[in-house]
Design a protein around this motif. Sequence first.
Motif, short mmCIF file in Angstrom:
data_model
loop_
_atom_site.label_atom_id
_atom_site.label_comp_id
_atom_site.label_asym_id
_atom_site.label_seq_id
_atom_site.Cartn_x
_atom_site.Cartn_y
_atom_site.Cartn_z
N CYS A 27 0.77 -1.21 -0.14
CA CYS A 27 -0.09 0.07 -0.06
C CYS A 27 1.03 1.17 0.09
O CYS A 27 2.13 1.55 0.62
CB CYS A 27 -0.96 0.09 1.46
N SER A 30 -2.10 7.13 -3.04
CA SER A 30 -2.56 6.53 -4.47
C SER A 30 -1.96 7.34 -5.55
O SER A 30 -1.61 7.03 -6.69
CB SER A 30 -4.28 7.19 -4.41
N ASP A 31 -1.58 8.96 -5.12
CA ASP A 31 -1.00 9.53 -6.22
C ASP A 31 0.40 8.97 -6.40
O ASP A 31 1.09 8.76 -7.43
CB ASP A 31 -0.68 11.05 -5.64
N LEU A 34 -0.15 5.46 -8.25
CA LEU A 34 -0.31 5.50 -9.69
C LEU A 34 0.64 5.81 -10.57
O LEU A 34 1.10 5.65 -11.78
CB LEU A 34 -1.66 6.23 -9.71
N ARG A 72 -8.15 0.94 -5.19
CA ARG A 72 -7.97 2.18 -4.89
C ARG A 72 -9.26 2.64 -3.82
O ARG A 72 -10.14 2.50 -4.17
CB ARG A 72 -7.94 3.36 -6.11
N THR A 77 -5.59 5.86 -0.37
CA THR A 77 -4.61 5.03 -0.15
C THR A 77 -4.95 4.10 -1.29
O THR A 77 -6.08 3.64 -1.67
CB THR A 77 -4.61 4.30 1.16
N SER A 78 -4.11 3.51 -1.90
CA SER A 78 -4.11 2.28 -2.99
C SER A 78 -3.15 1.07 -2.54
O SER A 78 -2.10 1.41 -2.12
CB SER A 78 -3.45 2.78 -4.40
#
Length: 96
Positions: A27, A30-31, A34, A72, A77-78
Amino acid sequence: MLKWLAVVFLSSASMVGATTPIGEVICAPSDEMLSRLAQQYGSERQASGLRGREQVMEVWTDDRGDWTMVVRYASGTSCIVAMGEHWIDFAPHDPA
């Protein structure tokens, strides 16, 4: 490629204890996640779908056939939950 991707993400991202095909869930914000998938590994998002109100499942692939499944979360968080090789896209492509 997949082993290198996992090593890089494991060395810089937090892990959530879980049993997955990659051993651990990887984890990151997200930014960051990606951006790494696109810029560092040349992956592109090929598919996505909602999994409830606060999760989006995404499949990212590269031109070598490697694939990465990402969850996502609405929290920002992704997490990479699976990755593999030999991705084949069966969907018809619009030539336009």
